[in-house]
Design a protein around this motif. Sequence first.
Motif, PDB file in Angstrom:
ATOM      1  N   GLU A  68       0.803  -1.350   0.439  1.00  0.00           N
ATOM      2  CA  GLU A  68      -0.126   0.425  -0.090  1.00  0.00           C
ATOM      3  C   GLU A  68       1.153   1.091  -0.361  1.00  0.00           C
ATOM      4  OE1 GLU A  68      -3.710   1.940   2.787  1.00  0.00           O
ATOM      5  OE2 GLU A  68      -2.602   0.137   3.167  1.00  0.00           O
ATOM      6  N   GLN A  69       1.273   1.790   0.991  1.00  0.00           N
ATOM      7  CA  GLN A  69       2.785   2.440   1.068  1.00  0.00           C
ATOM      8  C   GLN A  69       3.487   2.764  -0.680  1.00  0.00           C
ATOM      9  OE1 GLN A  69       5.344   1.237   4.332  1.00  0.00           O
ATOM     10  NE2 GLN A  69       4.418   2.664   5.399  1.00  0.00           N
TER      11      GLN A  69
ATOM     12  N   ASN B  57      -4.844  -7.901  -5.471  1.00  0.00           N
ATOM     13  CA  ASN B  57      -5.716  -8.506  -4.207  1.00  0.00           C
ATOM     14  C   ASN B  57      -6.758  -7.196  -4.311  1.00  0.00           C
ATOM     15  OD1 ASN B  57      -3.692 -10.065  -3.817  1.00  0.00           O
ATOM     16  ND2 ASN B  57      -2.950  -9.908  -2.681  1.00  0.00           N
ATOM     17  N   ASN B  58      -6.494  -5.961  -4.910  1.00  0.00           N
ATOM     18  CA  ASN B  58      -8.075  -4.902  -4.683  1.00  0.00           C
ATOM     19  C   ASN B  58      -8.691  -5.352  -6.273  1.00  0.00           C
ATOM     20  OD1 ASN B  58      -8.082  -2.830  -2.484  1.00  0.00           O
ATOM     21  ND2 ASN B  58      -5.623  -3.549  -2.888  1.00  0.00           N
ATOM     22  N   GLY B  59      -8.315  -5.715  -7.433  1.00  0.00           N
ATOM     23  CA  GLY B  59      -8.910  -6.234  -8.069  1.00  0.00           C
ATOM     24  C   GLY B  59      -9.603  -7.867  -8.407  1.00  0.00           C
TER      25      GLY B  59
ATOM     26  N   LYS C  12      -7.773   0.537 -13.604  1.00  0.00           N
ATOM     27  CA  LYS C  12      -7.802   1.181 -12.207  1.00  0.00           C
ATOM     28  C   LYS C  12      -7.367   0.499 -11.209  1.00  0.00           C
ATOM     29  CE  LYS C  12     -10.735   5.600 -14.541  1.00  0.00           C
ATOM     30  NZ  LYS C  12     -11.367   6.252 -14.030  1.00  0.00           N
ATOM     31  N   PHE C  13      -7.345   1.012 -10.231  1.00  0.00           N
ATOM     32  CA  PHE C  13      -7.038   0.406  -9.245  1.00  0.00           C
ATOM     33  C   PHE C  13      -8.828   0.216  -8.750  1.00  0.00           C
ATOM     34  CE2 PHE C  13      -7.305   0.471  -4.577  1.00  0.00           C
ATOM     35  CZ  PHE C  13      -6.050  -0.143  -3.893  1.00  0.00           C
ATOM     36  N   GLY C  14      -8.795  -1.116  -8.177  1.00  0.00           N
ATOM     37  CA  GLY C  14      -9.793  -1.622  -7.755  1.00  0.00           C
ATOM     38  C   GLY C  14     -11.166  -2.259  -8.526  1.00  0.00           C
ATOM     39  N   ASP C  15     -10.732  -1.816  -9.972  1.00  0.00           N
ATOM     40  CA  ASP C  15     -11.420  -2.453 -10.815  1.00  0.00           C
ATOM     41  C   ASP C  15     -11.366  -4.107 -12.022  1.00  0.00           C
ATOM     42  OD1 ASP C  15     -12.729  -2.486 -13.640  1.00  0.00           O
ATOM     43  OD2 ASP C  15     -11.538  -0.790 -14.800  1.00  0.00           O
TER      44      ASP C  15
END
Length: 191
Positions: free
Chosen positions: A94-95, A165-167, A114-117
């Motif tokens: 994350e950092q 992982n956020n995707g 995009k982040f999270g897409d």
Amino acid sequence: MSDAPAPPMTQPDPHDAHATPIRTPRQLVTVIIAAFVLPVVIIILLVNFVAMGDRSGAGSTGMSPEAVARRLQPVGTVEIRAEGAAGAAARTGEQVYQAQCSACHATGAANAPKFGDAAAWKPRIATGFDSLVTSATKGKGAMPPQASGDTSELEVARAVAYIANNGGAKFAEPAAPAAAASAASAASAPK
């Protein structure tokens, strides 16, 4: 009144108004020679005046060994550092994302997913974690190589795991080599 006749009016010579100081061929030759020789002599004297004397101004030491060495020195240097050198702990995924990756992946700039897409990340996640890390480390498309400067390969791998992982992926965040070695030795120790 005098009966004396008035002196006759003399007519002015029309050539007298335009008289020059050069009246003979010898004077003409002297002036022509002076017109060529005098500027040449003045130029030579000016060049000597400028060229002689102490040169303490800019450019006077251009050929000194120090100046030549400065011009020939390398433009950049290569620095090889060990992971976690100088006691610095590796940053989390994350950092690294917040510091480096979010510039493009938060907005989708330069066609970055995009982040999270989840839809944009699904085909990329299907290639596997190692393929994603290689793309991030070496660069792909408009994305420059990331494992350089202040970012280590471990930190890039952690950032890849965080973003993927956020995707929708389920990748484990890579552990530091020392932590991984101690965890492996603890797992293989007899109970």
